[in-house]
Design a protein around this motif. Structure first.
Motif, short mmCIF file in Angstrom:
data_model
loop_
_atom_site.label_atom_id
_atom_site.label_comp_id
_atom_site.label_asym_id
_atom_site.label_seq_id
_atom_site.Cartn_x
_atom_site.Cartn_y
_atom_site.Cartn_z
N ILE A 211 -8.62 15.55 41.61
CA ILE A 211 -8.27 15.94 40.52
C ILE A 211 -9.18 15.43 39.33
N LEU A 212 -9.91 16.23 38.78
CA LEU A 212 -10.94 15.80 37.51
C LEU A 212 -10.01 15.79 36.24
N LEU A 213 -10.02 14.63 35.57
CA LEU A 213 -9.12 14.38 34.31
C LEU A 213 -9.99 13.39 33.43
N PRO A 214 -10.54 13.94 32.32
CA PRO A 214 -11.45 13.19 31.49
C PRO A 214 -11.17 12.10 30.86
N ASP A 215 -9.81 11.94 30.53
CA ASP A 215 -9.25 10.97 29.65
C ASP A 215 -8.59 9.80 30.44
N PRO A 216 -9.15 8.70 30.70
CA PRO A 216 -8.68 7.45 31.63
C PRO A 216 -7.18 7.18 31.07
N THR A 217 -6.78 7.25 29.96
CA THR A 217 -5.38 6.71 29.66
C THR A 217 -4.38 8.02 30.22
N LYS A 218 -4.78 9.32 30.21
CA LYS A 218 -4.03 10.33 30.80
C LYS A 218 -3.95 10.15 32.40
N GLN A 220 -4.13 7.41 33.99
CA GLN A 220 -3.15 6.56 34.49
C GLN A 220 -1.77 7.05 34.35
N ARG A 221 -1.46 7.79 33.35
CA ARG A 221 -0.15 8.31 32.87
C ARG A 221 0.23 9.56 34.10
N LEU A 222 -0.77 10.18 34.80
CA LEU A 222 -0.51 11.15 35.67
C LEU A 222 -0.18 10.43 36.99
N ARG A 254 -10.06 -4.14 48.76
CA ARG A 254 -10.99 -3.97 47.86
C ARG A 254 -10.84 -3.79 46.33
N GLN A 255 -9.24 -3.98 45.96
CA GLN A 255 -8.91 -3.89 44.67
C GLN A 255 -9.02 -2.73 43.95
N SER A 256 -9.06 -1.67 44.62
CA SER A 256 -8.72 -0.25 44.15
C SER A 256 -7.43 0.03 43.82
N VAL A 257 -7.45 0.98 42.91
CA VAL A 257 -6.23 1.74 42.39
C VAL A 257 -5.57 2.49 43.51
N ALA A 258 -4.79 2.12 44.12
CA ALA A 258 -3.98 3.29 45.12
C ALA A 258 -2.62 2.82 45.44
N VAL A 259 -1.92 3.97 45.29
CA VAL A 259 -0.45 3.84 45.66
C VAL A 259 0.07 4.69 46.92
N HIS A 260 0.59 4.16 47.87
CA HIS A 260 0.83 4.78 49.10
C HIS A 260 2.43 4.70 49.44
N ASP A 261 3.10 5.85 49.91
CA ASP A 261 4.31 5.80 50.22
C ASP A 261 4.48 5.75 51.86
N PRO A 262 5.08 4.82 52.34
CA PRO A 262 5.01 4.64 53.87
C PRO A 262 5.90 5.68 54.64
N HIS A 263 6.88 6.13 53.75
CA HIS A 263 7.75 7.09 54.34
C HIS A 263 6.96 8.56 54.82
N THR A 269 -4.94 7.80 44.46
CA THR A 269 -5.98 6.94 44.14
C THR A 269 -6.42 7.17 42.87
N LEU A 270 -7.04 6.42 41.94
CA LEU A 270 -7.41 6.48 40.75
C LEU A 270 -8.95 5.75 40.60
N THR A 271 -9.76 6.51 40.10
CA THR A 271 -10.98 5.84 40.25
C THR A 271 -11.74 6.43 38.64
N PRO A 272 -12.79 5.80 38.29
CA PRO A 272 -13.32 5.85 36.97
C PRO A 272 -14.96 7.20 37.44
N CYS A 273 -14.73 7.34 38.46
CA CYS A 273 -15.94 8.36 39.14
C CYS A 273 -15.75 8.78 40.43
N LEU A 274 -16.26 9.91 40.99
CA LEU A 274 -16.02 10.68 42.00
C LEU A 274 -16.45 9.81 43.24
N ALA A 275 -15.61 9.10 43.87
CA ALA A 275 -16.05 8.10 44.85
C ALA A 275 -15.32 8.31 46.26
#
Length: 360
Positions: A211-218, A220-222, A254-263, A269-275
């Motif tokens: 998902i490409l979303l130019p605004d970093p604040t948005k 995080q909101r997503l 690696r201290q990356s922003v990642a949320v995971h639901d075990p169920h 994931t949230l990154t400032p560039c395509l990685a």
């Protein structure tokens, strides 16, 4: 065979009417164990029963040209995409080709189609076997064309073993994406976004992988808006859940922003560039860098592999030409029957056109 702009040739018209009657007999067949995917496939089945739409599609594909079927088609289509299996079967039938199909999970669907259309074995053979150790020479004996839809290994294998005289019609691995650009504090269309991503368990080419979303604040909101939706997503198979868990642990280290639901197994994931090395195998990969930079990096990473880009909010102004299909969010899996697929039109690829020339 020859058709004009107003009428199909009689044989194709007869097959079209047989198809319309036959599809009515498979409405009770299950397409997927996932209820949402099964419901979506049943809804899409209605498009294949729209006679005016099908007639128009066939007229546009063949016009006034003289053509003939290729003959015998071998269909090897990823069974993660039951609609792809259905489309391949129907395209071969409508163009008058005989079929040889490899299947396992799609056996019930294909057998019901064969029975509904009263196809004898010489017109349609359904093979139930694993690919490991297959006899390629026997599989390809008498084949005039091969329709392939799957991964790189599949495409590479059939390129190597198929005789040069046999036409290869390839639908190789593709990636799709979403571009979101909401105005102000406009709420994200979460239901639609989640449905687009999780249909087919994100295993078909039209599933958005990032998902490409130019605004970093948005961005995080997503992420925060999607977080509670993960537990409601369809549960991934055990092997995939384990892979998700392992990658989530790696990203945490690696201290990356990642949320995971075990169920359910799904993640964000949230990154400032395509990685891609910082992505989970399945889920919502949010990239918040400059849109043009992300698009250029995607084209460089996956040349020739970008398929569908869905957008929501302000229509993207950068050139999206690396993608072969651009559409609004909500219809990423609903490619029109008359549209090109991966940059070419599939139906004409199933026939040979005949050029008739006269003495002037």
């Amino acid at each position: 065979m020859r058709s004009d702009h107003h009428h199909l040739d009689p044989l194709m018209e007869e097959r079209l009417l047989r198809l319309h009657r036959g599809l009515e007999q498979i409405e009770g067949i299950s397409f997927s164990d996932d209820p949402a995917t099964d419901a979506f496939c049943r809804e899409r089945l209605q498009a294949f029963q729209d006679l005016p739409l099908l007639r128009r599609t066939l007229r546009e594909a063949f016009g006034k040209h003289t053509w003939r079927p290729l003959g015998m088609l071998l269909l090897v289509i990823s069974e993660s995409d039951p609609l792809g299996t259905l489309s391949g079967f129907l395209g071969a039938f409508l163009t008058g080709n005989r079929m040889r199909l490899k299947a396992r999970r799609s056996l019930t669907l294909l057998q019901h189609l064969k029975d509904a259309l009263s196809l004898p074995d010489e017109a349609c053979t359904i093979l139930d076997w694993e690919s490991a150790g297959q006899d390629d020479r026997a599989l390809l004996r008498g084949v005039d064309g091969v329709v392939l839809a799957g991964g790189e290994d599949l495409i590479r294998h059939y390129r190597r073993v198929t005789p040069a005289s046999v036409r290869l019609i390839e639908f190789g691995p593709k990636l799709s994406a979403l571009v979101l650009d909401p105005a102000g504090e406009e709420a994200f269309p979460l239901d639609t976004l989640v449905a687009e991503t999780t249909l087919f368990l994100q295993e078909v080419c039209s599933s958005p992988r990032f998902i490409l979303l130019p605004d970093p604040t948005k961005g995080q909101r997503l992420l925060e808006a999607l977080r509670p939706r993960l537990s409601l997503a369809p549960t991934l198979p055990l092997e995939q859940r384990l892979a998700q868990f392992a990658k989530a642990r790696e990203l945490a280290l690696r201290q990356s922003v990642a949320v995971h639901d075990p169920h359910s197994g799904w993640g964000i994931t949230l990154t400032p560039c395509l990685a891609p090395d910082l992505w989970l195998p399945k889920g919502f990969q949010i990239i918040t860098g400059p849109l043009r930079l992300s698009l250029d990096r995607a084209a460089a990473l996956w040349p020739g592999r970008l398929q569908t880009v869905g957008y929501w909010g302000r229509e993207p102004t950068p050139d999206l030409s690396p993608f072969t299909r651009i559409c609004p969010l909500g219809v990423m899996h609903c490619r029109p029957l008359s549209a090109s697929h991966d940059g070419f039109f599939p139906l004409p690829a199933l026939v040979s056109f005949v050029s008739r020339e006269t003495v002037s």
